[in-house]
Design a protein around this motif. Structure first.
Motif, PDB file in Angstrom:
ATOM      1  N   ARG A  54       0.829  -1.218   0.000  1.00 33.42           N
ATOM      2  CA  ARG A  54       0.000   0.000   0.000  1.00 33.42           C
ATOM      3  C   ARG A  54       0.858   1.260   0.000  1.00 33.42           C
ATOM      4  N   PHE A  55       2.049   1.163   0.549  1.00 39.17           N
ATOM      5  CA  PHE A  55       2.956   2.304   0.595  1.00 39.17           C
ATOM      6  C   PHE A  55       3.969   2.307  -0.552  1.00 39.17           C
ATOM      7  N   GLY A  56       3.719   1.521  -1.583  1.00 38.58           N
ATOM      8  CA  GLY A  56       4.541   1.572  -2.785  1.00 38.58           C
ATOM      9  C   GLY A  56       5.736   0.650  -2.825  1.00 38.58           C
ATOM     10  N   PHE A  57       5.872  -0.238  -1.848  1.00 37.27           N
ATOM     11  CA  PHE A  57       6.972  -1.200  -1.878  1.00 37.27           C
ATOM     12  C   PHE A  57       6.643  -2.310  -2.866  1.00 37.27           C
ATOM     13  N   GLU A  58       7.672  -2.754  -3.579  1.00 36.81           N
ATOM     14  CA  GLU A  58       7.526  -3.839  -4.539  1.00 36.81           C
ATOM     15  C   GLU A  58       8.453  -4.986  -4.155  1.00 36.81           C
ATOM     16  N   ARG A  59       8.036  -6.182  -4.504  1.00 40.81           N
ATOM     17  CA  ARG A  59       8.849  -7.374  -4.231  1.00 40.81           C
ATOM     18  C   ARG A  59      10.030  -7.414  -5.191  1.00 40.81           C
ATOM     19  N   GLU A  60      11.205  -7.631  -4.640  1.00 36.94           N
ATOM     20  CA  GLU A  60      12.411  -7.703  -5.465  1.00 36.94           C
ATOM     21  C   GLU A  60      13.030  -9.097  -5.482  1.00 36.94           C
ATOM     22  N   GLY A  61      12.719  -9.924  -4.518  1.00 35.23           N
ATOM     23  CA  GLY A  61      13.295 -11.259  -4.516  1.00 35.23           C
ATOM     24  C   GLY A  61      12.895 -12.045  -3.287  1.00 35.23           C
ATOM     25  N   LEU A  62      13.181 -13.328  -3.350  1.00 38.24           N
ATOM     26  CA  LEU A  62      12.874 -14.245  -2.266  1.00 38.24           C
ATOM     27  C   LEU A  62      14.165 -14.820  -1.710  1.00 38.24           C
ATOM     28  N   PHE A  63      14.330 -14.722  -0.397  1.00 42.51           N
ATOM     29  CA  PHE A  63      15.444 -15.366   0.297  1.00 42.51           C
ATOM     30  C   PHE A  63      14.908 -16.658   0.905  1.00 42.51           C
ATOM     31  N   ARG A  64      15.269 -17.792   0.333  1.00 46.85           N
ATOM     32  CA  ARG A  64      14.804 -19.070   0.855  1.00 46.85           C
ATOM     33  C   ARG A  64      15.612 -19.442   2.092  1.00 46.85           C
ATOM     34  N   ASN A  65      14.928 -20.046   3.073  1.00 52.00           N
ATOM     35  CA  ASN A  65      15.568 -20.420   4.340  1.00 52.00           C
ATOM     36  C   ASN A  65      16.369 -19.251   4.906  1.00 52.00           C
ATOM     37  N   TYR A  66      15.772 -18.083   4.918  1.00 56.50           N
ATOM     38  CA  TYR A  66      16.441 -16.845   5.308  1.00 56.50           C
ATOM     39  C   TYR A  66      16.928 -16.867   6.751  1.00 56.50           C
ATOM     40  N   ALA A  67      16.082 -17.352   7.648  1.00 59.70           N
ATOM     41  CA  ALA A  67      16.454 -17.357   9.063  1.00 59.70           C
ATOM     42  C   ALA A  67      15.647 -18.420   9.800  1.00 59.70           C
ATOM     43  N   TRP A  68      16.173 -18.826  10.927  1.00 61.84           N
ATOM     44  CA  TRP A  68      15.528 -19.800  11.807  1.00 61.84           C
ATOM     45  C   TRP A  68      14.505 -19.043  12.639  1.00 61.84           C
ATOM     46  N   ARG A  69      13.246 -19.483  12.571  1.00 64.46           N
ATOM     47  CA  ARG A  69      12.174 -18.811  13.298  1.00 64.46           C
ATOM     48  C   ARG A  69      11.212 -19.858  13.846  1.00 64.46           C
ATOM     49  N   ASP A  70      11.056 -19.860  15.138  1.00 66.93           N
ATOM     50  CA  ASP A  70      10.055 -20.694  15.798  1.00 66.93           C
ATOM     51  C   ASP A  70      10.174 -22.169  15.392  1.00 66.93           C
ATOM     52  N   GLY A  71      11.400 -22.687  15.371  1.00 65.83           N
ATOM     53  CA  GLY A  71      11.621 -24.107  15.136  1.00 65.83           C
ATOM     54  C   GLY A  71      11.756 -24.546  13.698  1.00 65.83           C
ATOM     55  N   ALA A  72      11.798 -23.612  12.749  1.00 64.13           N
ATOM     56  CA  ALA A  72      11.949 -23.978  11.334  1.00 64.13           C
ATOM     57  C   ALA A  72      12.566 -22.805  10.573  1.00 64.13           C
TER      58      ALA A  72
END
Length: 163
Positions: A133-151
């Protein structure tokens, strides 16, 4: 509903900020670690750069949201990185929109930043919708970016470019 006030972070905000960032949903949506003490948060704030902008969303004197704009240096001086979180009990009341509008206003009108960046968990649809809504666009996907809540969790790189 009470009005949301957006203002600069003050040293007296650290207890409310610590409570906010220790909320389960707030932690889930950030790269913060759970159970950070007030003392650790105060030390981190004291060690931060004076060039960074830290804004608080406040309702009735209580900090219920936080956003930061970290400016880059040298050949990336035109850009900055945004991070934000809202207290679990106040989600959906407009604090995220108010914080984002204030951060973008500062970046555009006072700092002349032409690129704003952020990372958001790929499964955080509410935040992604806000950023778009504020004009941000998707530029890419970081797979397995970080460990969060057990995965491992994926993150989406988003950016907003101005003129």
């Amino acid at each position: 509903m009470s009005e949301i006030l957006i203002r600069a972070r003050e040293p007296t905000d650290m207890a409310d900020l610590t409570e906010l960032l220790n909320q389960p949903k707030a932690i889930w949506g950030t790269l913060q670690m759970p159970f950070v003490s007030l003392g650790a948060r105060q030390r981190r704030a004291a060690a931060g750069s004076a060039a960074d902008l830290h804004l608080m969303a406040v309702i009735d004197g209580k900090v219920i949201g936080s956003a930061s704009l970290n400016r880059f240096e040298n050949r990336r001086a035109h850009a900055g990185s945004i991070g934000m979180a809202v207290h679990d009990a106040y989600a959906g009341r407009g604090a995220g929109s108010a914080l984002m509008a204030a951060i973008i206003g500062q970046a555009d009108n006072w700092l002349n930043l032409t690129r704003l960046e952020l990372n958001v968990w790929s499964d955080n649809g509410r935040a992604i919708a806000l950023y778009e809504r504020f004009g941000f666009e998707r530029e890419g996907l970081f797979r397995n970016y970080a460990w969060r809540d057990g995965a491992y969790a994926d993150s989406i790189a988003m950016a907003r470019l101005r003129g």
